[in-house]
Design a protein around this motif. Structure first.
Motif, short mmCIF file in Angstrom:
data_model
loop_
_atom_site.label_atom_id
_atom_site.label_comp_id
_atom_site.label_asym_id
_atom_site.label_seq_id
_atom_site.Cartn_x
_atom_site.Cartn_y
_atom_site.Cartn_z
N VAL A 14 -9.36 33.48 -17.06
CA VAL A 14 -8.05 32.91 -17.38
C VAL A 14 -7.93 32.51 -18.86
CG1 VAL A 14 -7.53 32.12 -15.05
CG2 VAL A 14 -8.80 30.62 -16.61
N SER A 31 -5.44 30.96 -23.92
CA SER A 31 -5.14 31.03 -22.50
C SER A 31 -4.47 32.36 -22.15
CB SER A 31 -4.20 29.88 -22.12
OG SER A 31 -3.77 30.01 -20.79
N TYR A 32 -4.89 32.96 -21.03
CA TYR A 32 -4.25 34.18 -20.53
C TYR A 32 -3.18 33.85 -19.49
CZ TYR A 32 -8.56 36.22 -22.45
OH TYR A 32 -9.62 36.58 -23.26
N THR A 33 -2.99 32.56 -19.19
CA THR A 33 -2.01 32.17 -18.19
C THR A 33 -0.63 32.09 -18.83
OG1 THR A 33 -2.29 29.80 -18.54
CG2 THR A 33 -3.73 30.84 -16.91
N GLU A 34 0.38 32.13 -17.98
CA GLU A 34 1.74 31.99 -18.48
C GLU A 34 2.49 31.00 -17.62
OE1 GLU A 34 5.44 34.86 -19.42
OE2 GLU A 34 3.48 35.42 -20.17
N ASN A 38 -0.76 26.31 -18.23
CA ASN A 38 -1.20 26.37 -16.83
C ASN A 38 -2.71 26.37 -16.70
OD1 ASN A 38 1.42 26.33 -15.95
ND2 ASN A 38 1.41 28.40 -15.11
N ILE A 39 -3.42 26.83 -17.71
CA ILE A 39 -4.88 26.84 -17.64
C ILE A 39 -5.42 25.43 -17.47
CG2 ILE A 39 -5.31 26.70 -20.13
CD1 ILE A 39 -7.60 28.74 -19.72
N MET A 101 -5.95 30.17 -7.69
CA MET A 101 -4.75 30.80 -8.23
C MET A 101 -3.57 30.55 -7.30
SD MET A 101 -5.97 32.24 -10.98
CE MET A 101 -4.78 33.43 -11.51
N TYR A 110 -1.16 39.60 -9.63
CA TYR A 110 -1.83 39.20 -10.86
C TYR A 110 -2.40 40.44 -11.52
CZ TYR A 110 -1.61 34.29 -9.47
OH TYR A 110 -1.18 33.03 -9.13
#
Length: 184
Positions: A14, A31-34, A38-39, A101, A110
């Motif tokens: 993530v 962060s790879y979250t959107e 959110n990470i 998740m 995802y």
């Protein structure tokens, strides 16, 4: 920090610790979250072990503070108050258990679920095997699948637009069906 191999666990990458921030144990996180914040909502972070070699090895990582800073994020690693020690955590991936998740609606996926799936086009009544999804990219307008291998060994960039180019995603069989001209 105890090292533990999680080969059979369902971990999802993530983010990544990229650099130190300041002198008191804070580090920058990509962060790879959107959205990117959110990470910070995940309770159990795992950090890729240094020099893990061919076998993925992960260490539990405790964060006691985190916040947005400028265009990115910074976090404080629990028990680390020295810049040099914090530097040993840099350039390593962050993962969380897949069970953490959030559940998605039907038809939503995802990126990690799509990577590795085979892509088959059913274009003008003929089936073409394009290979597998090696990664996905954000382009601003829409996400794009990078597909390699297949009958002709080419790399293709296929827009991830369900209902337009993506006709079906079948996670059980590991196939994404697309309506895509093999000449592109």
């Amino acid at each position: 920090m105890a090292e533990r191999s999680l080969v059979n666990e369902n971990l999802v990458t993530v983010g990544r610790i990229t650099a130190v921030y300041g002198v008191r144990g804070w580090v920058k996180v990509h962060s790879y979250t959107e959205p990117m914040e959110n990470i910070l909502d995940f309770s159990g972070w795992w950090l890729q072990a240094p020099g893990a070699g061919g076998q993925e090895s992960w260490q539990p990582l405790e964060i006691d503070a985190g916040k947005r800073h400028g265009k990115g994020l910074v976090v404080h690693i629990k028990g680390v108050d020295d810049r040099d020690i914090a530097a040993t955590f840099c350039q390593r991936d962050i993962a969380v258990a897949g069970s953490e998740m959030p559940q998605l609606e039907d038809g939503e996926y995802y990126w990690h679920q799509l990577q590795g799936l085979q892509v088959i086009s059913q274009f003008e009544g003929r089936e073409y095997r394009f290979g597998e999804v090696v990664r996905l990219m954000e382009t601003g307008a829409n996400d794009v699948m990078v597909v390699r291998g297949g009958e002709d060994g080419r790399e293709r960039l296929i827009p991830y637009l369900p209902g337009e180019f993506i006709t079906k995603v079948d996670l059980e069989t590991g196939v994404i069906f697309v309506d895509w001209d093999p000449e592109f």
